[in-house]
Design a protein around this motif. Structure first.
Motif, PDB file in Angstrom:
ATOM      1  N   ALA A 105     -11.167  -4.680   0.598  1.00  0.00           N
ATOM      2  CA  ALA A 105      -9.654  -4.673  -0.007  1.00  0.00           C
ATOM      3  C   ALA A 105      -9.558  -3.026  -0.417  1.00  0.00           C
ATOM      4  N   MET A 106      -8.458  -2.566   0.043  1.00  0.00           N
ATOM      5  CA  MET A 106      -7.901  -1.284  -0.240  1.00  0.00           C
ATOM      6  C   MET A 106      -6.629  -1.236  -0.755  1.00  0.00           C
ATOM      7  N   ALA A 107      -6.400  -0.171  -1.737  1.00  0.00           N
ATOM      8  CA  ALA A 107      -4.821  -0.076  -1.907  1.00  0.00           C
ATOM      9  C   ALA A 107      -4.504   1.283  -1.745  1.00  0.00           C
ATOM     10  N   PHE A 108      -3.120   1.283  -1.227  1.00  0.00           N
ATOM     11  CA  PHE A 108      -2.429   2.276  -0.458  1.00  0.00           C
ATOM     12  C   PHE A 108      -1.130   2.584  -1.225  1.00  0.00           C
ATOM     13  N   ALA A 109      -0.949   3.864  -1.675  1.00  0.00           N
ATOM     14  CA  ALA A 109       0.171   4.357  -2.121  1.00  0.00           C
ATOM     15  C   ALA A 109       1.018   5.070  -1.042  1.00  0.00           C
ATOM     16  N   SER A 110       2.303   5.050  -1.036  1.00  0.00           N
ATOM     17  CA  SER A 110       3.015   5.604  -0.105  1.00  0.00           C
ATOM     18  C   SER A 110       3.801   6.945  -0.669  1.00  0.00           C
ATOM     19  N   GLY A 111       4.144   7.820  -0.023  1.00  0.00           N
ATOM     20  CA  GLY A 111       4.905   9.153  -0.316  1.00  0.00           C
ATOM     21  C   GLY A 111       4.708  10.102   0.532  1.00  0.00           C
ATOM     22  N   ARG A 112       5.318  11.192   0.233  1.00  0.00           N
ATOM     23  CA  ARG A 112       5.034  12.599   1.197  1.00  0.00           C
ATOM     24  C   ARG A 112       3.593  12.931   1.073  1.00  0.00           C
ATOM     25  N   THR A 113       3.021  13.172   0.066  1.00  0.00           N
ATOM     26  CA  THR A 113       1.645  13.406   0.022  1.00  0.00           C
ATOM     27  C   THR A 113       0.471  12.740   0.775  1.00  0.00           C
ATOM     28  N   THR A 114       0.589  11.341   0.520  1.00  0.00           N
ATOM     29  CA  THR A 114      -0.232  10.598   1.193  1.00  0.00           C
ATOM     30  C   THR A 114       0.197  10.214   2.756  1.00  0.00           C
ATOM     31  N   LYS A 115       1.357  10.764   3.004  1.00  0.00           N
ATOM     32  CA  LYS A 115       1.461  10.547   4.674  1.00  0.00           C
ATOM     33  C   LYS A 115       0.690  11.721   5.318  1.00  0.00           C
ATOM     34  N   TYR A 116       0.353  12.646   4.885  1.00  0.00           N
ATOM     35  CA  TYR A 116      -0.466  13.849   5.660  1.00  0.00           C
ATOM     36  C   TYR A 116      -1.790  13.004   5.781  1.00  0.00           C
ATOM     37  N   VAL A 117      -2.308  12.216   4.648  1.00  0.00           N
ATOM     38  CA  VAL A 117      -3.625  11.514   4.856  1.00  0.00           C
ATOM     39  C   VAL A 117      -3.592  10.333   5.833  1.00  0.00           C
ATOM     40  N   TYR A 118      -2.646   9.700   5.946  1.00  0.00           N
ATOM     41  CA  TYR A 118      -2.653   8.742   6.831  1.00  0.00           C
ATOM     42  C   TYR A 118      -2.351   9.188   8.194  1.00  0.00           C
ATOM     43  N   ASP A 119      -1.657  10.393   8.497  1.00  0.00           N
ATOM     44  CA  ASP A 119      -1.370  10.899   9.835  1.00  0.00           C
ATOM     45  C   ASP A 119      -3.051  11.144  10.183  1.00  0.00           C
ATOM     46  N   ALA A 120      -3.749  11.843   9.345  1.00  0.00           N
ATOM     47  CA  ALA A 120      -5.038  12.238   9.719  1.00  0.00           C
ATOM     48  C   ALA A 120      -6.049  11.032  10.032  1.00  0.00           C
ATOM     49  N   LEU A 164      -3.951   7.242  -3.809  1.00  0.00           N
ATOM     50  CA  LEU A 164      -3.060   7.527  -4.531  1.00  0.00           C
ATOM     51  C   LEU A 164      -2.463   8.808  -4.540  1.00  0.00           C
ATOM     52  N   GLY A 165      -1.176   9.081  -4.943  1.00  0.00           N
ATOM     53  CA  GLY A 165      -0.658  10.338  -4.982  1.00  0.00           C
ATOM     54  C   GLY A 165      -0.335  10.351  -6.449  1.00  0.00           C
ATOM     55  N   ILE A 166       0.508  11.426  -7.103  1.00  0.00           N
ATOM     56  CA  ILE A 166       0.751  11.519  -8.331  1.00  0.00           C
ATOM     57  C   ILE A 166       2.177  12.277  -8.609  1.00  0.00           C
ATOM     58  N   GLY A 167       3.077  11.594  -9.457  1.00  0.00           N
ATOM     59  CA  GLY A 167       4.411  12.103  -9.571  1.00  0.00           C
ATOM     60  C   GLY A 167       4.346  13.421 -10.754  1.00  0.00           C
ATOM     61  N   THR A 168       5.275  14.160 -10.436  1.00  0.00           N
ATOM     62  CA  THR A 168       5.450  15.417 -11.287  1.00  0.00           C
ATOM     63  C   THR A 168       5.418  14.954 -12.850  1.00  0.00           C
ATOM     64  N   ASN A 169       5.589  13.703 -13.443  1.00  0.00           N
ATOM     65  CA  ASN A 169       5.653  13.374 -14.850  1.00  0.00           C
ATOM     66  C   ASN A 169       4.452  12.739 -15.133  1.00  0.00           C
ATOM     67  N   GLY A 170       3.669  12.599 -13.866  1.00  0.00           N
ATOM     68  CA  GLY A 170       2.238  11.884 -14.069  1.00  0.00           C
ATOM     69  C   GLY A 170       2.219  10.466 -13.880  1.00  0.00           C
ATOM     70  N   HIS A 171       3.036   9.930 -13.193  1.00  0.00           N
ATOM     71  CA  HIS A 171       3.171   8.645 -12.760  1.00  0.00           C
ATOM     72  C   HIS A 171       2.096   8.279 -11.470  1.00  0.00           C
ATOM     73  N   ILE A 172       1.487   7.123 -11.591  1.00  0.00           N
ATOM     74  CA  ILE A 172       0.617   6.746 -10.374  1.00  0.00           C
ATOM     75  C   ILE A 172       1.230   5.415 -10.077  1.00  0.00           C
ATOM     76  N   GLY A 173       1.301   4.975  -8.594  1.00  0.00           N
ATOM     77  CA  GLY A 173       1.960   3.951  -8.496  1.00  0.00           C
ATOM     78  C   GLY A 173       3.648   4.289  -8.968  1.00  0.00           C
ATOM     79  N   PHE A 174       4.190   3.234  -9.813  1.00  0.00           N
ATOM     80  CA  PHE A 174       5.314   3.594 -10.468  1.00  0.00           C
ATOM     81  C   PHE A 174       5.076   3.193 -11.853  1.00  0.00           C
ATOM     82  N   ASN A 175       3.980   3.648 -12.216  1.00  0.00           N
ATOM     83  CA  ASN A 175       3.806   3.460 -13.806  1.00  0.00           C
ATOM     84  C   ASN A 175       4.259   4.735 -14.487  1.00  0.00           C
ATOM     85  N   GLU A 176       5.391   4.499 -15.074  1.00  0.00           N
ATOM     86  CA  GLU A 176       6.040   5.657 -15.862  1.00  0.00           C
ATOM     87  C   GLU A 176       5.271   5.983 -17.069  1.00  0.00           C
ATOM     88  N   PRO A 177       5.745   7.252 -17.725  1.00  0.00           N
ATOM     89  CA  PRO A 177       5.258   7.577 -18.877  1.00  0.00           C
ATOM     90  C   PRO A 177       5.338   6.593 -20.394  1.00  0.00           C
TER      91      PRO A 177
END
Length: 229
Positions: free
Chosen positions: A30-45, A119-132
């Motif tokens: 089992a693997m966990a995948f986050a979507s986003g602008r950053t991870t798209k580069y990884v998934y393309d590769a 994972l990616g990371i938000g500018t406020n430090g969130h991973i997934g949608f775990n907000e501050p």
């Protein structure tokens, strides 16, 4: 925490090879995948690697918006299917919803736990949608999105007023119980939060800081994101 810095292209390729390696070493994991602008580069590769072992993996989507179905092109489920799942042949897919949130962690456990979280990371430090201020002992749950997060997502939704108010996400404890974690960050906009992640005190106001304590955490950065390290 292991930190690797290189160009965006080389980091994306490295992350992709690490994902493929886990899929080959632990067939059907089992693997966990986050979507986003950053991870798209990884998934393309990753799609370019043509790793056959990925088709047998069980995919757990890290988070998604409340109120959007999987066929909505703005949803995380849709983006991951378009950018990753359909390209590598993953069909055993689990996405958190308000209806299954209470059972989502049990589903993960039934699949043997998460072998690798990407994972990616938000500018406020969130991973997934775990907000501050998200508790560190949180499991999969529904969260109210902050104005800052909604503003960051506004372009995709045609205006901040169209961004859903809530999302459902794997909790911080859910993510940190993964046996291995890859966190990828690119660009100058991530410089400050990456500095806080690496050097700051563990604080619920920087959700990703919980990963400082993870034994198998790899931080993959381009030179801009790593500028203050």
């Amino acid at each position: 925490m292991k930190i690797i810095v290189d160009s965006r292209e080389k980091i994306s390729a490295l992350a992709a090879s690490m994902i493929a390696e886990h899929a080959e070493k632990v067939p059907g994991c089992a693997m966990a995948f986050a979507s986003g602008r950053t991870t798209k580069y990884v998934y393309d590769a990753l799609a370019e690697l043509n790793c056959k072992a990925l088709s047998g993996c069980k995919a757990f989507t890290v988070c998604d918006y409340v109120g959007l179905d999987a066929g909505d092109e703005r949803s995380c489920a849709f983006r991951l299917n378009e950018e990753l799942y359909s390209k590598v042949g993953i069909t055993n897919i689990h996405t958190p919803t308000p209806e299954n949130a209470a059972e989502f962690d049990a589903q993960i456990e039934q699949c043997g736990g998460i072998e690798l979280a990407v994972l990616g990371i938000g500018t406020n430090g969130h991973i997934g949608f775990n907000e501050p201020a998200t508790p560190y002992d949180s499991y999969t749950h529904v969260v109210k999105l902050t104005d800052r997060t909604k503003a960051r997502k506004a372009e995709r939704f045609g205006g901040e007023e169209n961004v859903p108010d809530k999302a459902v996400t794997m909790g911080l404890k859910t993510i940190c119980e993964s046996r291995n974690v890859i966190l990828v960050a690119f660009g100058k906009e991530k410089t400050e939060i990456i500095h806080e992640l690496v050097y700051g005190k563990t604080s619920t106001y920087v959700p990703a800081a919980m990963l400082q304590m993870h034994m198998n955490m790899t931080l993959l950065l381009d030179s801009d994101a790593a500028a203050k390290l």
